[in-house]
Design a protein around this motif. Structure first.
Motif, mmCIF file in Angstrom:
data_model
loop_
_atom_site.group_PDB
_atom_site.id
_atom_site.type_symbol
_atom_site.label_atom_id
_atom_site.label_comp_id
_atom_site.label_asym_id
_atom_site.label_seq_id
_atom_site.Cartn_x
_atom_site.Cartn_y
_atom_site.Cartn_z
ATOM 1 N N ARG A 43 -26.975 -14.702 -20.427
ATOM 2 C CA ARG A 43 -25.467 -15.406 -19.792
ATOM 3 C C ARG A 43 -25.370 -15.236 -18.516
ATOM 4 N NH1 ARG A 43 -22.854 -18.222 -23.377
ATOM 5 N NH2 ARG A 43 -22.940 -17.614 -25.463
ATOM 6 N N VAL A 44 -25.081 -16.230 -17.586
ATOM 7 C CA VAL A 44 -24.998 -16.092 -16.298
ATOM 8 C C VAL A 44 -23.526 -16.879 -16.164
ATOM 9 C CG1 VAL A 44 -25.657 -16.693 -14.110
ATOM 10 C CG2 VAL A 44 -27.208 -15.769 -15.671
ATOM 11 N N ALA A 45 -22.411 -16.179 -15.600
ATOM 12 C CA ALA A 45 -21.205 -16.990 -15.359
ATOM 13 C C ALA A 45 -20.814 -17.489 -16.673
ATOM 14 C CB ALA A 45 -21.222 -17.838 -14.260
ATOM 15 N N LYS A 46 -20.561 -17.049 -17.617
ATOM 16 C CA LYS A 46 -20.421 -17.472 -19.159
ATOM 17 C C LYS A 46 -21.323 -18.597 -19.686
ATOM 18 C CE LYS A 46 -15.420 -16.350 -18.286
ATOM 19 N NZ LYS A 46 -14.322 -16.757 -18.233
ATOM 20 N N ASN A 47 -22.292 -18.795 -19.136
ATOM 21 C CA ASN A 47 -23.112 -19.917 -19.690
ATOM 22 C C ASN A 47 -24.448 -19.299 -20.101
ATOM 23 O OD1 ASN A 47 -21.368 -21.718 -18.636
ATOM 24 N ND2 ASN A 47 -22.622 -23.160 -17.773
ATOM 25 N N LYS A 48 -25.038 -19.845 -21.200
ATOM 26 C CA LYS A 48 -26.418 -19.289 -21.581
ATOM 27 C C LYS A 48 -27.330 -20.169 -20.921
ATOM 28 C CE LYS A 48 -27.068 -17.894 -25.786
ATOM 29 N NZ LYS A 48 -27.536 -17.856 -27.332
ATOM 30 N N ILE A 49 -28.202 -19.564 -19.932
ATOM 31 C CA ILE A 49 -29.063 -20.428 -19.127
ATOM 32 C C ILE A 49 -30.429 -20.420 -20.048
ATOM 33 C CG2 ILE A 49 -27.965 -19.668 -16.920
ATOM 34 C CD1 ILE A 49 -30.367 -17.783 -16.548
ATOM 35 N N ARG A 50 -31.057 -21.504 -19.483
ATOM 36 C CA ARG A 50 -32.501 -21.795 -20.008
ATOM 37 C C ARG A 50 -33.446 -21.807 -18.795
ATOM 38 N NH1 ARG A 50 -29.107 -25.570 -22.514
ATOM 39 N NH2 ARG A 50 -30.356 -27.463 -21.839
ATOM 40 N N VAL A 51 -34.447 -21.189 -19.108
ATOM 41 C CA VAL A 51 -35.502 -21.000 -17.998
ATOM 42 C C VAL A 51 -36.806 -21.533 -18.603
ATOM 43 C CG1 VAL A 51 -36.563 -19.693 -16.143
ATOM 44 C CG2 VAL A 51 -34.118 -19.198 -16.836
ATOM 45 N N LYS A 52 -37.640 -22.340 -17.806
ATOM 46 C CA LYS A 52 -38.897 -22.745 -18.389
ATOM 47 C C LYS A 52 -39.795 -23.018 -17.090
ATOM 48 C CE LYS A 52 -38.345 -27.635 -19.482
ATOM 49 N NZ LYS A 52 -38.595 -28.774 -20.299
ATOM 50 N N VAL A 53 -40.942 -23.541 -17.424
ATOM 51 C CA VAL A 53 -41.924 -23.719 -16.250
ATOM 52 C C VAL A 53 -41.532 -25.219 -15.970
ATOM 53 C CG1 VAL A 53 -44.335 -24.053 -15.467
ATOM 54 C CG2 VAL A 53 -43.439 -21.897 -17.174
ATOM 55 N N ALA A 54 -41.241 -25.567 -14.681
ATOM 56 C CA ALA A 54 -41.137 -26.656 -14.291
ATOM 57 C C ALA A 54 -42.537 -27.729 -14.482
ATOM 58 C CB ALA A 54 -40.866 -26.881 -12.674
ATOM 59 N N GLN A 55 -42.389 -28.869 -14.757
ATOM 60 C CA GLN A 55 -43.510 -29.888 -14.943
ATOM 61 C C GLN A 55 -43.852 -30.692 -13.727
ATOM 62 O OE1 GLN A 55 -45.302 -29.979 -17.678
ATOM 63 N NE2 GLN A 55 -44.317 -28.104 -18.331
#
Length: 78
Positions: free
Chosen positions: A66-78
């Motif tokens: 959670r960052v600023a109330k949002n659950k962020i999603r991180v992945k390798v950029a294509q």
């Protein structure tokens, strides 16, 4: 390695994103994608980390946090 960070709060800044990822290693580039009409964040951005090991560690520890109330999603950029 270039990482895609999604579901960011619209109020999150590039500086905040850089600080978040810098805790896991060096960051060479950090950019938010902005709406061309309003110049406001579209809620996603990219982070470039030159060391793949550090980038993978950042991805593993920050994905679905959670960052600023949002659950962020991180992945390798294509």
């Amino acid at each position: 390695m270039k990482l895609l960070v999604r579901n960011l709060s619209r109020s999150t800044t590039e500086q905040e994103l850089r600080i978040l990822f810098s805790a896991h290693g060096s960051v060479t580039e950090c950019s938010l994608v902005l709406d061309s009409a309003t110049a406001k964040s579209k809620g996603f951005g990219f982070v470039v980390m030159p060391n793949d090991t550090e980038a993978k560690a950042a991805l593993a520890s920050l994905h679905e946090t959670r960052v600023a109330k949002n659950k962020i999603r991180v992945k390798v950029a294509q």
